[in-house]
Design an enzyme around this catalytic site. Structure first.
Site, PDB file in Angstrom:
ATOM      1  N   GLY A  31       0.864  -1.174   0.000  1.00 29.47           N
ATOM      2  CA  GLY A  31       0.000   0.000   0.000  1.00 29.47           C
ATOM      3  C   GLY A  31       0.896   1.217   0.000  1.00 29.47           C
ATOM      4  N   ASP A  32       0.497   2.277  -0.700  1.00 38.51           N
ATOM      5  CA  ASP A  32       1.409   3.407  -0.903  1.00 38.51           C
ATOM      6  C   ASP A  32       1.968   3.985   0.395  1.00 38.51           C
ATOM      7  OD1 ASP A  32      -1.106   4.473  -0.225  1.00 38.51           O
ATOM      8  OD2 ASP A  32      -0.817   6.277  -1.439  1.00 38.51           O
ATOM      9  N   THR A  33       1.072   4.275   1.358  1.00 39.52           N
ATOM     10  CA  THR A  33       1.540   4.921   2.594  1.00 39.52           C
ATOM     11  C   THR A  33       2.387   3.969   3.443  1.00 39.52           C
ATOM     12  OG1 THR A  33      -0.649   4.363   3.456  1.00 39.52           O
ATOM     13  CG2 THR A  33      -0.280   6.665   2.817  1.00 39.52           C
ATOM     14  N   LEU A  34       2.032   2.684   3.402  1.00 42.06           N
ATOM     15  CA  LEU A  34       2.837   1.711   4.165  1.00 42.06           C
ATOM     16  C   LEU A  34       4.236   1.606   3.547  1.00 42.06           C
ATOM     17  CD1 LEU A  34       3.705  -1.614   4.464  1.00 42.06           C
ATOM     18  CD2 LEU A  34       3.111  -0.269   6.465  1.00 42.06           C
ATOM     19  N   TYR A 105      -8.619  -5.516  -7.572  1.00 43.45           N
ATOM     20  CA  TYR A 105      -8.749  -5.153  -6.152  1.00 43.45           C
ATOM     21  C   TYR A 105     -10.037  -5.665  -5.519  1.00 43.45           C
ATOM     22  CZ  TYR A 105      -5.066  -1.757  -7.105  1.00 43.45           C
ATOM     23  OH  TYR A 105      -3.890  -1.168  -7.452  1.00 43.45           O
ATOM     24  N   LYS A 228       7.467  14.974  -8.938  1.00 47.81           N
ATOM     25  CA  LYS A 228       8.188  13.806  -9.481  1.00 47.81           C
ATOM     26  C   LYS A 228       7.763  13.598 -10.911  1.00 47.81           C
ATOM     27  CE  LYS A 228       6.150  11.851  -6.122  1.00 47.81           C
ATOM     28  NZ  LYS A 228       5.348  10.751  -5.595  1.00 47.81           N
ATOM     29  N   ALA A 260       8.052   3.233  -6.661  1.00 46.80           N
ATOM     30  CA  ALA A 260       9.114   4.229  -6.907  1.00 46.80           C
ATOM     31  C   ALA A 260       8.785   5.551  -6.216  1.00 46.80           C
ATOM     32  CB  ALA A 260       9.304   4.444  -8.408  1.00 46.80           C
ATOM     33  N   ASP A 262       6.643   6.070  -3.822  1.00 47.46           N
ATOM     34  CA  ASP A 262       6.515   5.887  -2.364  1.00 47.46           C
ATOM     35  C   ASP A 262       7.900   5.896  -1.705  1.00 47.46           C
ATOM     36  OD1 ASP A 262       3.887   5.391  -3.107  1.00 47.46           O
ATOM     37  OD2 ASP A 262       4.127   3.213  -3.026  1.00 47.46           O
TER      38      ASP A 262
HETATM   39  P1  ADP Z   1       5.245   7.441  -9.138  1.00 47.39           P
HETATM   40  O1  ADP Z   1       5.840   6.129  -8.716  1.00 47.39           O
HETATM   41  O2  ADP Z   1       4.657   8.187  -7.983  1.00 47.39           O
HETATM   42  O3  ADP Z   1       4.365   7.340 -10.342  1.00 47.39           O
HETATM   43  P2  ADP Z   1       7.440   8.501 -10.771  1.00 47.39           P
HETATM   44  O4  ADP Z   1       7.157   7.547 -11.876  1.00 47.39           O
HETATM   45  O5  ADP Z   1       7.517   9.941 -11.113  1.00 47.39           O
HETATM   46  O6  ADP Z   1       6.433   8.403  -9.532  1.00 47.39           O
HETATM   47  O7  ADP Z   1       8.798   8.010 -10.142  1.00 47.39           O
HETATM   48  C1  ADP Z   1       9.161   8.352  -8.819  1.00 47.39           C
HETATM   49  C2  ADP Z   1      10.647   8.483  -8.738  1.00 47.39           C
HETATM   50  O8  ADP Z   1      11.263   7.253  -9.135  1.00 47.39           O
HETATM   51  C3  ADP Z   1      11.237   9.535  -9.660  1.00 47.39           C
HETATM   52  O9  ADP Z   1      11.160  10.813  -9.080  1.00 47.39           O
HETATM   53  C4  ADP Z   1      12.678   9.036  -9.790  1.00 47.39           C
HETATM   54  O10 ADP Z   1      13.422   9.390  -8.641  1.00 47.39           O
HETATM   55  C5  ADP Z   1      12.495   7.518  -9.781  1.00 47.39           C
HETATM   56  N1  ADP Z   1      12.419   6.996 -11.152  1.00 47.39           N
HETATM   57  C6  ADP Z   1      11.304   6.689 -11.857  1.00 47.39           C
HETATM   58  N2  ADP Z   1      11.618   6.234 -13.087  1.00 47.39           N
HETATM   59  C7  ADP Z   1      12.974   6.244 -13.154  1.00 47.39           C
HETATM   60  C8  ADP Z   1      13.942   5.886 -14.152  1.00 47.39           C
HETATM   61  N3  ADP Z   1      13.579   5.430 -15.351  1.00 47.39           N
HETATM   62  N4  ADP Z   1      15.262   6.044 -13.855  1.00 47.39           N
HETATM   63  C9  ADP Z   1      15.661   6.501 -12.652  1.00 47.39           C
HETATM   64  N5  ADP Z   1      14.810   6.856 -11.680  1.00 47.39           N
HETATM   65  C10 ADP Z   1      13.484   6.735 -11.907  1.00 47.39           C
END
Ligand code: ADP
Length: 311
Positions: A31-34, A105, A228, A260, A262
């Site tokens: 889960g995202d917050t966890l 889900y 992000k 990523a 989270d």
């Molecule tokens: P979310 O998971 O919330 O959708 P993102 O896709 O923007 O967020 O990714 C969150 C973070 O993961 C980014 O800010 C970066 O630090 C890292 N990240 C995502 N994709 C890559 C990538 N291809 N290479 C390196 N870091 C990445």
């Protein structure tokens, strides 16, 4: 270890089953917050950050095992409510032959939705002992409207006495049914001190293109806005300071981007809650996220954690 900052993260953690339909499935939870709580604890505990997770679970064996696993991660669980007769939500991840993932889900009746159904909750009762509260768009989505009102009312009390509120915009359209998500997100953005924004999510939520979603994020009233953008540099705007653009770490191969954002939040907060600069915090968030995208699943093994040094 002297506790320098106490933070509670509010949300829902579900049972995860990953694998082939009616075939072999591996069980976990997520889960995202966890996920953020786990990374924040792993990175911030040595710096005196005490992480509590606030949710509701059942009294069943799965709920018990989740609590034990969180405690094993060093997460404080005394804000977890247990309600007999209710179960945690569940989701499956089916992975087809090309690696494409499909999520299903079962969470409509999950225990977490009822966190604010009682006369009071541990989060409301112990507000005065906390320095920060973290919640996400998913925490909002799973609560019924009356629960969201209870959350905003505790946030108002908390901020009035100097508590810091952090909101992550994670948006999952299908969780929102007939509600009006922009109405609730506007309230969240207006009532937090820091917001972490995934640009794609805000574009989908408000029906904006990427450029307009960026302009919208920059216009938010809260003090600290972190944007992000996947592999693109992370943007940070703190009121009264020059905006920052912090590059992500290059990775040889992206295996799975689950968790990523989270993990980024865990790394960013671990640095900021210890008083480090936003630039160092964004680097710390990008660092942990760059490792997480190279592993399957949201929570990587502890042995795979990079070493962080905060000054
Ligand atoms: P979310 O998971 O919330 O959708 P993102 O896709 O923007 O967020 O990714 C969150 C973070 O993961 C980014 O800010 C970066 O630090 C890292 N990240 C995502 N994709 C890559 C990538 N291809 N290479 C390196 N870091 C990445």
């Amino acid at each position: 270890m002297e506790v320098k900052c106490r933070i509670a993260l509010l949300g829902e953690c579900m049972i995860e089953m990953r694998g082939q339909m009616f075939g072999t499935m591996h069980q976990h939870f997520g889960g995202d917050t966890l996920n953020t709580a786990v990374y924040l604890g792993r990175i911030g505990a040595e710096g005196g950050i005490k992480v509590s997770y606030a949710t509701q679970l059942g009294t069943d064996a799965y709920s018990q095992a989740m609590i034990a696993a969180w405690q094993d991660e060093g997460i404080d669980t005394h804000m977890v409510l247990r309600e007999e007769g209710r179960m945690p939500g569940l989701y499956t991840i089916q992975v087809d032959e090309s690696g494409e993932r499909t999520f299903y889900y079962w969470r409509d009746a999950s225990a977490a939705r009822g966190y604010f159904e009682g006369a009071s909750s541990p989060l409301e009762d112990e507000l005065d002992k906390l320095d920060a509260i973290y919640f996400s768009g998913i925490s909002l989505a799973v609560l019924p409207p009356a629960g969201r009102e209870r959350l905003f009312s505790l946030i108002e009390r908390f901020r009035a006495r100097g508590g810091k509120v952090i909101f992550d915009n994670n948006f999952r359209a299908r969780l929102w049914r007939d509600d009006d998500p922009p109405f609730w997100y506007d309230r969240a953005f207006a009532n937090c001190d820091m917001t972490l924004i995934t640009l794609d999510d805000n574009a989908a939520l408000y029906g904006l293109d990427e450029g307009s979603a960026l302009a919208h994020a920059y216009s938010l009233a809260c003090e600290e806005v972190v944007i992000k953008r996947g592999a693109e540099p992370t943007l940070v705007r703190i009121r009264g300071m020059e905006p920052l653009s912090v590059p992500v770490f290059k990775v040889p191969k992206v295996v799975d981007t689950t968790g990523a954002g989270d993990s980024f939040a865990g790394g960013y907060l671990a640095a900021r809650l210890q008083g480090n600069s936003p630039e160092l915090a964004a680097r710390s968030g990008n660092k942990i996220a760059s490792i997480v995208v190279q592993h399957p699943g949201a929570i990587i093994p502890r042995e795979a954690m990079p070493v962080f040094f905060f000054v």
